[in-house]
Design a protein around this motif. Structure first.
Motif, PDB file in Angstrom:
ATOM      1  N   ASP A 195       6.254 -23.542   0.151  1.00  0.00           N
ATOM      2  CA  ASP A 195       6.889 -24.279  -0.944  1.00  0.00           C
ATOM      3  C   ASP A 195       6.614 -25.771  -0.891  1.00  0.00           C
ATOM      4  OD1 ASP A 195       7.967 -21.963  -1.944  1.00  0.00           O
ATOM      5  OD2 ASP A 195       9.767 -22.105  -0.686  1.00  0.00           O
ATOM      6  N   GLU A 196       5.622 -26.203  -0.093  1.00  0.00           N
ATOM      7  CA  GLU A 196       5.301 -27.625  -0.073  1.00  0.00           C
ATOM      8  C   GLU A 196       5.042 -28.099  -1.506  1.00  0.00           C
ATOM      9  OE1 GLU A 196       3.805 -25.362   1.698  1.00  0.00           O
ATOM     10  OE2 GLU A 196       3.735 -25.915   3.822  1.00  0.00           O
ATOM     11  N   SER A 197       5.531 -29.260  -1.845  1.00  0.00           N
ATOM     12  CA  SER A 197       5.492 -29.715  -3.241  1.00  0.00           C
ATOM     13  C   SER A 197       4.091 -29.768  -3.804  1.00  0.00           C
ATOM     14  CB  SER A 197       6.151 -31.097  -3.355  1.00  0.00           C
ATOM     15  OG  SER A 197       5.474 -32.044  -2.533  1.00  0.00           O
ATOM     16  N   ASP A 198       3.105 -30.121  -2.980  1.00  0.00           N
ATOM     17  CA  ASP A 198       1.744 -30.269  -3.485  1.00  0.00           C
ATOM     18  C   ASP A 198       0.922 -28.986  -3.361  1.00  0.00           C
ATOM     19  OD1 ASP A 198       2.058 -32.919  -4.218  1.00  0.00           O
ATOM     20  OD2 ASP A 198       1.562 -33.646  -2.198  1.00  0.00           O
ATOM     21  N   ALA A 199       1.511 -27.930  -2.781  1.00  0.00           N
ATOM     22  CA  ALA A 199       0.744 -26.699  -2.586  1.00  0.00           C
ATOM     23  C   ALA A 199       1.431 -25.479  -3.181  1.00  0.00           C
ATOM     24  CB  ALA A 199       0.490 -26.471  -1.097  1.00  0.00           C
ATOM     25  N   ALA A 200       2.601 -25.649  -3.772  1.00  0.00           N
ATOM     26  CA  ALA A 200       3.327 -24.508  -4.327  1.00  0.00           C
ATOM     27  C   ALA A 200       2.479 -23.808  -5.383  1.00  0.00           C
ATOM     28  CB  ALA A 200       4.641 -24.979  -4.936  1.00  0.00           C
ATOM     29  N   GLY A 201       2.398 -22.490  -5.271  1.00  0.00           N
ATOM     30  CA  GLY A 201       1.619 -21.704  -6.227  1.00  0.00           C
ATOM     31  C   GLY A 201       0.174 -21.504  -5.833  1.00  0.00           C
ATOM     32  N   ASP A 202      -0.302 -22.208  -4.790  1.00  0.00           N
ATOM     33  CA  ASP A 202      -1.681 -22.051  -4.352  1.00  0.00           C
ATOM     34  C   ASP A 202      -1.834 -20.760  -3.558  1.00  0.00           C
ATOM     35  OD1 ASP A 202      -2.114 -24.501  -5.471  1.00  0.00           O
ATOM     36  OD2 ASP A 202      -2.491 -25.573  -3.589  1.00  0.00           O
ATOM     37  N   VAL A 203      -3.006 -20.148  -3.678  1.00  0.00           N
ATOM     38  CA  VAL A 203      -3.367 -18.979  -2.884  1.00  0.00           C
ATOM     39  C   VAL A 203      -4.707 -19.268  -2.220  1.00  0.00           C
ATOM     40  CG1 VAL A 203      -3.844 -16.508  -2.878  1.00  0.00           C
ATOM     41  CG2 VAL A 203      -2.155 -17.440  -4.467  1.00  0.00           C
ATOM     42  N   TYR A 204      -4.825 -18.948  -0.916  1.00  0.00           N
ATOM     43  CA  TYR A 204      -6.026 -19.275  -0.161  1.00  0.00           C
ATOM     44  C   TYR A 204      -6.648 -18.031   0.471  1.00  0.00           C
ATOM     45  CZ  TYR A 204      -3.997 -23.929  -0.487  1.00  0.00           C
ATOM     46  OH  TYR A 204      -3.442 -25.080  -0.957  1.00  0.00           O
ATOM     47  N   PHE A 205      -7.972 -18.082   0.614  1.00  0.00           N
ATOM     48  CA  PHE A 205      -8.679 -17.057   1.390  1.00  0.00           C
ATOM     49  C   PHE A 205      -8.613 -17.444   2.853  1.00  0.00           C
ATOM     50  CE2 PHE A 205     -12.378 -15.188   3.447  1.00  0.00           C
ATOM     51  CZ  PHE A 205     -12.327 -13.881   2.990  1.00  0.00           C
ATOM     52  N   ASP A 206      -8.246 -16.510   3.692  1.00  0.00           N
ATOM     53  CA  ASP A 206      -8.105 -16.731   5.131  1.00  0.00           C
ATOM     54  C   ASP A 206      -9.451 -16.464   5.808  1.00  0.00           C
ATOM     55  OD1 ASP A 206      -7.474 -16.804   7.789  1.00  0.00           O
ATOM     56  OD2 ASP A 206      -5.801 -15.386   7.675  1.00  0.00           O
ATOM     57  N   VAL A 207     -10.216 -17.510   6.061  1.00  0.00           N
ATOM     58  CA  VAL A 207     -11.580 -17.330   6.575  1.00  0.00           C
ATOM     59  C   VAL A 207     -11.581 -16.710   7.972  1.00  0.00           C
ATOM     60  CG1 VAL A 207     -12.519 -19.200   5.162  1.00  0.00           C
ATOM     61  CG2 VAL A 207     -11.729 -19.687   7.484  1.00  0.00           C
ATOM     62  N   ARG A 252      -3.456 -22.494   6.281  1.00  0.00           N
ATOM     63  CA  ARG A 252      -3.340 -22.141   7.689  1.00  0.00           C
ATOM     64  C   ARG A 252      -4.481 -22.740   8.497  1.00  0.00           C
ATOM     65  NH1 ARG A 252      -2.195 -15.654   6.789  1.00  0.00           N
ATOM     66  NH2 ARG A 252      -0.136 -15.863   5.767  1.00  0.00           N
ATOM     67  N   ASP A 253      -5.616 -22.864   7.854  1.00  0.00           N
ATOM     68  CA  ASP A 253      -6.813 -23.412   8.495  1.00  0.00           C
ATOM     69  C   ASP A 253      -7.486 -24.329   7.488  1.00  0.00           C
ATOM     70  OD1 ASP A 253      -9.833 -23.422   9.145  1.00  0.00           O
ATOM     71  OD2 ASP A 253      -9.019 -22.424  10.917  1.00  0.00           O
ATOM     72  N   PRO A 254      -7.986 -25.501   7.898  1.00  0.00           N
ATOM     73  CA  PRO A 254      -8.609 -26.421   6.934  1.00  0.00           C
ATOM     74  C   PRO A 254      -9.848 -25.852   6.257  1.00  0.00           C
ATOM     75  CG  PRO A 254      -8.932 -27.181   9.196  1.00  0.00           C
ATOM     76  CD  PRO A 254      -7.924 -26.081   9.247  1.00  0.00           C
ATOM     77  N   HIS A 255     -10.435 -24.783   6.804  1.00  0.00           N
ATOM     78  CA  HIS A 255     -11.615 -24.169   6.193  1.00  0.00           C
ATOM     79  C   HIS A 255     -11.253 -23.153   5.115  1.00  0.00           C
ATOM     80  CE1 HIS A 255     -12.990 -25.519  10.221  1.00  0.00           C
ATOM     81  NE2 HIS A 255     -14.063 -25.890   9.553  1.00  0.00           N
ATOM     82  N   ALA A 312      -5.945 -12.937   2.285  1.00  0.00           N
ATOM     83  CA  ALA A 312      -5.527 -14.089   1.488  1.00  0.00           C
ATOM     84  C   ALA A 312      -4.016 -14.220   1.587  1.00  0.00           C
ATOM     85  CB  ALA A 312      -5.965 -13.930   0.033  1.00  0.00           C
ATOM     86  N   TYR A 313      -3.514 -15.402   1.298  1.00  0.00           N
ATOM     87  CA  TYR A 313      -2.080 -15.658   1.418  1.00  0.00           C
ATOM     88  C   TYR A 313      -1.667 -16.754   0.425  1.00  0.00           C
ATOM     89  CZ  TYR A 313      -3.827 -19.666   4.086  1.00  0.00           C
ATOM     90  OH  TYR A 313      -4.497 -20.794   4.471  1.00  0.00           O
TER      91      TYR A 313
END
Length: 473
Positions: A139-151, A180-183, A134-135
């Protein structure tokens, strides 16, 4: 005794062997409480209620966890200035509880709300980041603070639904610019402008709230441990929800669920019933129109994995079936002079148990139940008291494990004033017929009998007198 369950992940029937032979653990995805329940929600909850009851009968102890998703995009979207999101979620949760209770669905052992397990979710996210699965977004304005699972970091992603990543639809749960990936799917959603402050929590990645999928992974681990027996839910949850749960929990090092069980959906005119399609039937409307046991029978009569297309005839057939059962139990009570032991549950037939052991074969189990009713009626007709009692007690035992057992008073007497009035009128006619027969006025006795029959009422003459019952038609 071998219980077999269809494991959705294996796509096959498997012998059910719990981790602890005396204690079964089940986690079922509960409702997202943005609005009230439709009858499809009740059908899903009922499928796992019957599974729980049967596994309790077979193994003795079941810990059953069903969560409440009380923080979600949909909950926030349905909140208003006059009703904040948490108030809406609580009110809708109560509607689900009422509908489940009315349908005879047992309360869970634990029913955690997502908002009560935020620390456990954050801990799980941190483990995934540390393991490289996960990562945090930039700092993109609409994604700041988001954490994603790296499939792409987890080669087994797609194991539950047997899909390759490239064949899947992109995850639409967060702004794709931070991925990093749309999935990749969201584990934590950073606070966004316009969202209420009360719907965010502090985290190492900034204020925000959990993604939907991480909630169930954290709550199942908290209440059942890193490995448990059964994970359940509706068939529509297999992807992406359950697929994502499996990936993130396994990537964090948890064994997670040993069996995956999914119930079929309710359709209207061949189309899935859902809130998003607007073709749903509210549970409260169905339960107001039909007796709860009728609703329960109608929802349980089809195999839990099948698609169920409910129609008015479904409830009519359920009502007729229950009336046949109740009439038989009343006959046994009359034969035994009201002995409550005659309708006390005992002795589940082997054929019923075999049907239930075979992937919860309720339709086949109901066939055994009705055959036992038929044989019991023959015993009553023949004056076979012991045979009638044995059949009655077996019927009660089967009804009990299916959650369809009426109380003794409900079996023995009319449930309301209208029925009592009908009984009084019919008793008067029955007395007149008896008097005509005593006077050998057969023509008058036949006229009374025919008039009663024309009204849809059957008479039964027996050693304890004449009794009436409504015809099935």
């Amino acid at each position: 005794m071998t219980v077999r369950i269809y494991d959705t992940k294996a796509q096959a029937l498997r012998d059910f062997v719990p981790r602890d032979p005396d204690h079964v653990s089940i986690y079922v995805c509960g409702p997202t409480v943005q609005s009230g329940p439709h009858i499809g929600h009740v059908r899903g909850a009922l499928a796992f209620d019957i599974l729980r009851r049967w596994l309790t009968y077979r193994f003795g102890r079941v810990t059953f966890v069903r969560n409440v998703t009380d923080i979600d995009d949909k909950v926030l979207a349905n909140a208003t200035d006059s009703e904040e999101w948490w108030a809406l979620a609580y009110r809708m949760e109560q509607e689900f509880t009422h509908a489940y209770s009315a349908a005879g669905i047992l309360p869970p052992t634990y029913e955690p709300r997502a908002t009560a397990s935020i620390p456990q979710m954050q801990e799980l996210i941190a483990r995934l980041i540390d393991a490289g699965h996960a990562y945090a977004a930039g700092d993109e304005s609409d994604a700041a603070g988001d954490v994603y699972f790296d499939v792409r970091s987890w080669p087994a992603y797609g194991a539950l639904t047997r899909q390759s990543v490239d064949a899947m639809e992109p995850a639409g749960d967060a702004d794709p610019r931070g991925k990093r990936d749309p999935h990749d799917f969201a584990l934590w959603k950073g606070a966004k402008p316009g969202e209420p402050e009360s719907a965010t929590w502090e985290s190492p990645w900034g204020r925000g709230r959990p993604g939907w999928h991480i909630e169930c992974s954290a709550m199942s681990r908290r209440y059942l441990g890193p490995e448990f027996d059964i994970h359940g839910g509706g068939l529509d949850l297999r992807f992406p929800h359950h697929e994502n749960e499996l990936a993130q929990s396994a990537a964090a090092g948890d064994a997670f669920a040993r069996y995956w069980v999914h119930n079929g959906l309710v359709t209207v005119g061949g189309q899935k019933m859902s809130k998003s399609l607007g073709n749903f039937v509210l549970a409260q409307d169905v339960l107001a129109e039909h007796e709860p046991l009728v609703v329960r029978y109608a929802l349980a009569a089809a195999h839990y994995r099948s698609t169920l297309d409910l129609t008015p005839e479904s409830y009519a057939e359920a009502r007729a079936a229950l009336e046949r059962i109740t009439t038989f139990r009343q006959r046994v009570l009359r034969l035994t002079a009201g002995d409550p032991a005659a309708v006390t549950p005992a002795g589940i037939p082997e054929a019923f148990a075999a049907a239930m052991d075979d992937d919860l074969g309720v339709p086949q189990a109901l066939a055994v139940l009705h055959e036992t009713v038929r044989a019991g009626n023959v015993a009553v007709d023949d004056g076979d008291r012991d045979g009638a009692i044995a059949a009655s007690r077996a019927v009660a035992a089967m009804l009990d494990v299916l959650g369809l057992l009426e109380t003794g008073s409900a079996v023995a007497s009319a449930p309301d004033a209208a029925a009592a009035a009908l009984d009084g009128l019919l008793r008067a006619l029955i007395d007149q017929r008896a008097e005509a027969r005593a006077n050998k006025n057969w023509a008058a006795a036949d006229r009374i009998r025919d008039a009663i029959a024309a009204a849809g009422v059957a008479l039964e003459d027996g050693p304890t007198g004449t009794h009436w019952s409504l015809n099935d038609g």
